[in-house]
Design a protein around this motif. Structure first.
Motif, PDB file in Angstrom:
ATOM      1  N   LEU A  22       0.846  -1.188   0.000  1.00  0.00           N
ATOM      2  CA  LEU A  22       0.000   0.000   0.000  1.00  0.00           C
ATOM      3  C   LEU A  22       0.883   1.239   0.000  1.00  0.00           C
ATOM      4  O   LEU A  22       1.554   1.532   0.992  1.00  0.00           O
ATOM      5  CB  LEU A  22      -0.909  -0.006   1.230  1.00  0.00           C
ATOM      6  CG  LEU A  22      -1.720  -1.287   1.445  1.00  0.00           C
ATOM      7  CD1 LEU A  22      -2.466  -1.235   2.761  1.00  0.00           C
ATOM      8  CD2 LEU A  22      -2.659  -1.529   0.289  1.00  0.00           C
ATOM      9  N   LEU A  23       0.887   1.968  -1.116  1.00  0.00           N
ATOM     10  CA  LEU A  23       1.684   3.185  -1.221  1.00  0.00           C
ATOM     11  C   LEU A  23       1.030   4.302  -0.426  1.00  0.00           C
ATOM     12  O   LEU A  23      -0.186   4.506  -0.505  1.00  0.00           O
ATOM     13  CB  LEU A  23       1.837   3.609  -2.676  1.00  0.00           C
ATOM     14  CG  LEU A  23       2.674   2.697  -3.560  1.00  0.00           C
ATOM     15  CD1 LEU A  23       2.659   3.202  -5.002  1.00  0.00           C
ATOM     16  CD2 LEU A  23       4.105   2.614  -3.055  1.00  0.00           C
ATOM     17  N   LEU A  24       1.845   5.030   0.315  1.00  0.00           N
ATOM     18  CA  LEU A  24       1.342   6.183   1.060  1.00  0.00           C
ATOM     19  C   LEU A  24       1.368   7.407   0.160  1.00  0.00           C
ATOM     20  O   LEU A  24       2.374   7.681  -0.489  1.00  0.00           O
ATOM     21  CB  LEU A  24       2.197   6.429   2.300  1.00  0.00           C
ATOM     22  CG  LEU A  24       2.131   5.329   3.354  1.00  0.00           C
ATOM     23  CD1 LEU A  24       3.169   5.564   4.438  1.00  0.00           C
ATOM     24  CD2 LEU A  24       0.747   5.256   3.952  1.00  0.00           C
ATOM     25  N   PRO A  25       0.269   8.159   0.090  1.00  0.00           N
ATOM     26  CA  PRO A  25       0.226   9.351  -0.762  1.00  0.00           C
ATOM     27  C   PRO A  25       1.051  10.487  -0.145  1.00  0.00           C
ATOM     28  O   PRO A  25       1.347  10.471   1.046  1.00  0.00           O
ATOM     29  CB  PRO A  25      -1.257   9.708  -0.805  1.00  0.00           C
ATOM     30  CG  PRO A  25      -1.801   9.170   0.472  1.00  0.00           C
ATOM     31  CD  PRO A  25      -1.007   7.929   0.777  1.00  0.00           C
ATOM     32  N   PRO A  26       1.411  11.486  -0.958  1.00  0.00           N
ATOM     33  CA  PRO A  26       2.116  12.648  -0.410  1.00  0.00           C
ATOM     34  C   PRO A  26       1.232  13.365   0.599  1.00  0.00           C
ATOM     35  O   PRO A  26       0.007  13.289   0.499  1.00  0.00           O
ATOM     36  CB  PRO A  26       2.357  13.541  -1.631  1.00  0.00           C
ATOM     37  CG  PRO A  26       2.088  12.690  -2.822  1.00  0.00           C
ATOM     38  CD  PRO A  26       1.203  11.560  -2.384  1.00  0.00           C
TER      39      PRO A  26
END
Length: 132
Positions: free
Chosen positions: A25-29
């Motif tokens: 799960l990529l963390l958003p900016p």
């Protein structure tokens, strides 16, 4: 050297003899560092399965809720319309199945104001958290 790696949470199953990656799960900016606080768990979504609060260091602590509600591991957004809004802050915590955080009141100013507790509730029909 500057790292170009995007921050991510890796969901792993330890049920078998070898770990199995279930999701990345990529963390958003913006990019925050992971805190040294433990990952906490509770059934926040009410589906009978554990959800996980991952705490991040963002000046003060912020966090994201990781859930498998609906059958797919994901970061639970705090907006019904913008799924990239996933950061719960300030100082989120789980107590039993209750997810809470604090909010600066900023009255008369943020420096002079206090904090209030926000209680987060999962909206199953839209798969997001709302606070009161």
């Amino acid at each position: 050297a500057t790292s170009t790696a995007k921050p991510e949470i890796v969901v792993v199953s330890l049920a078998g003899s070898d770990p199995v990656v279930l999701a990345r799960l990529l963390l958003p900016p913006p990019s925050y560092n992971f805190s040294q606080l433990p990952i906490t768990q509770a059934d926040v979504t009410g589906d009978g399965q554990l959800d996980f609060l991952v705490t991040l260091q963002a000046g003060q602590y912020a966090g994201v809720l990781v859930s498998n509600d609906g059958g797919t591991w994901h970061l639970v957004p705090i907006s019904p319309t913008d799924r990239s809004k996933v950061y719960i802050g300030l100082n989120p915590k789980l107590t039993n199945s209750a997810l809470t955080s604090t909010q600066q009141t900023c009255v008369p100013t943020c420096a002079q104001g206090g904090q209030t507790v926000r209680k987060w509730t999962y909206v199953r029909s839209g798969d997001y958290l709302t606070s009161s």
